[in-house]
Design an enzyme around this catalytic site. Structure first.
Site, PDB file in Angstrom:
ATOM      1  CG  HIS A  18      41.893  53.226  43.816  1.00  0.00           C
ATOM      2  ND1 HIS A  18      43.237  53.248  43.532  1.00  0.00           N
ATOM      3  CD2 HIS A  18      41.425  52.075  43.287  1.00  0.00           C
ATOM      4  CE1 HIS A  18      43.567  52.150  42.859  1.00  0.00           C
ATOM      5  NE2 HIS A  18      42.491  51.426  42.689  1.00  0.00           N
ATOM      6  CE  LYS A  42      45.692  44.166  38.570  1.00  0.00           C
ATOM      7  NZ  LYS A  42      44.985  45.324  39.031  1.00  0.00           N
ATOM      8  NE  ARG A  91      39.599  50.919  36.003  1.00  0.00           N
ATOM      9  CZ  ARG A  91      40.655  50.272  36.458  1.00  0.00           C
ATOM     10  NH1 ARG A  91      41.768  50.923  36.684  1.00  0.00           N
ATOM     11  NH2 ARG A  91      40.611  48.982  36.683  1.00  0.00           N
ATOM     12  CB  SER A 129      47.357  51.054  40.123  1.00  0.00           C
ATOM     13  OG  SER A 129      46.373  51.579  40.965  1.00  0.00           O
TER      14      SER A 129
HETATM   15  P1  ADP Z   1      43.906  48.709  39.069  1.00  0.00           P
HETATM   16  O1  ADP Z   1      43.205  47.999  37.952  1.00  0.00           O
HETATM   17  O2  ADP Z   1      44.012  50.179  38.809  1.00  0.00           O
HETATM   18  O3  ADP Z   1      45.201  48.069  39.498  1.00  0.00           O
HETATM   19  P2  ADP Z   1      42.742  47.874  41.623  1.00  0.00           P
HETATM   20  O4  ADP Z   1      43.013  46.419  41.571  1.00  0.00           O
HETATM   21  O5  ADP Z   1      43.445  48.656  42.645  1.00  0.00           O
HETATM   22  O6  ADP Z   1      42.915  48.611  40.248  1.00  0.00           O
HETATM   23  O7  ADP Z   1      41.195  48.144  41.689  1.00  0.00           O
HETATM   24  C1  ADP Z   1      40.399  48.143  42.799  1.00  0.00           C
HETATM   25  C2  ADP Z   1      39.051  48.623  42.362  1.00  0.00           C
HETATM   26  O8  ADP Z   1      39.139  50.006  42.039  1.00  0.00           O
HETATM   27  C3  ADP Z   1      38.481  47.939  41.122  1.00  0.00           C
HETATM   28  O9  ADP Z   1      37.096  47.777  41.293  1.00  0.00           O
HETATM   29  C4  ADP Z   1      38.762  48.924  40.032  1.00  0.00           C
HETATM   30  O10 ADP Z   1      37.819  48.818  38.977  1.00  0.00           O
HETATM   31  C5  ADP Z   1      38.588  50.216  40.774  1.00  0.00           C
HETATM   32  N1  ADP Z   1      39.322  51.309  40.162  1.00  0.00           N
HETATM   33  C6  ADP Z   1      40.649  51.439  39.985  1.00  0.00           C
HETATM   34  N2  ADP Z   1      40.963  52.591  39.361  1.00  0.00           N
HETATM   35  C7  ADP Z   1      39.783  53.218  39.145  1.00  0.00           C
HETATM   36  C8  ADP Z   1      39.404  54.437  38.506  1.00  0.00           C
HETATM   37  N3  ADP Z   1      40.306  55.245  37.957  1.00  0.00           N
HETATM   38  N4  ADP Z   1      38.118  54.730  38.505  1.00  0.00           N
HETATM   39  C9  ADP Z   1      37.195  53.896  39.025  1.00  0.00           C
HETATM   40  N5  ADP Z   1      37.467  52.739  39.599  1.00  0.00           N
HETATM   41  C10 ADP Z   1      38.733  52.393  39.661  1.00  0.00           C
END
Ligand code: ADP
Length: 160
Positions: A18, A42, A91, A129
């Site tokens: 992030h 989730k 990703r 995450s």
């Molecule tokens: P997660 O799927 O890890 O629970 P979130 O719901 O927190 O992710 O995701 C928020 C945003 O951050 C989404 O657009 C997700 O694609 C992006 N994101 C999460 N982890 C990464 C990563 N390692 N690299 C790039 N983008 C990410």
């Protein structure tokens, strides 16, 4: 690119993936609003308040960023903030189908709001995450995935 963009997600908890994306977003936009969703599909390890507080802690040195919790439809939040660009991270190919559906649904609901995608540094392209929490429960060393203060918060949570 417009002045501001919104980067939504659950951030449960914030990872280096992030953070990598937030820094990239700040290269193309003057202001990034990290929009932390109260409820997601989730189950969260951390409350909204805890997630917001951790993001604030690890982005303290960055200029042009604000962290806000939101509930309800993201496009309603974007309209309240007068922001027309939503940024999401891509990703791996496995993200694509869900993100494609989300982006087109958002467009159907709000023609004036555009979704843009950014890719993280390849070292973070596998990091989520959800996986991180599973590894944490099994006792993995999280230091290459999350900042130290986040690591400590996860450890404290698991001890409870
Ligand atoms: P997660 O799927 O890890 O629970 P979130 O719901 O927190 O992710 O995701 C928020 C945003 O951050 C989404 O657009 C997700 O694609 C992006 N994101 C999460 N982890 C990464 C990563 N390692 N690299 C790039 N983008 C990410």
């Amino acid at each position: 690119m417009r002045k501001s963009l919104i980067f939504p997600g659950s951030f449960d908890p914030i990872t280096y993936g992030h953070l990598d994306l937030i820094k990239r977003a700040l290269c193309i936009s003057d202001h990034v609003i990290v929009a932390v969703a109260r409820s997601t599909h989730k189950e969260c390890m951390f409350s909204l308040e805890e997630r917001v507080e951790m993001i604030r802690g690890v982005t303290r040195d960055l200029q042009g960023i604000s962290i806000e919790g939101f509930e309800g439809l993201l496009i309603d939040f974007a309209r309240r903030k007068d922001v027309k660009v939503i940024m999401r991270g891509l990703r791996m190919i496995s993200d694509f189908e869900y993100e494609f559906q989300m982006a087109l649904t958002t467009r159907r609901l709000a023609e004036d709001i555009e979704t843009v995608f950014m890719m993280p540094s390849e070292g973070y392209s596998y990091l989520s995450s959800t996986l991180l929490k599973e590894a944490a429960v099994l006792g993995a060393d999280l230091s290459s995935f999350v900042p130290e203060i986040v690591q400590k918060r996860i450890e404290a949570k698991l001890k409870k």
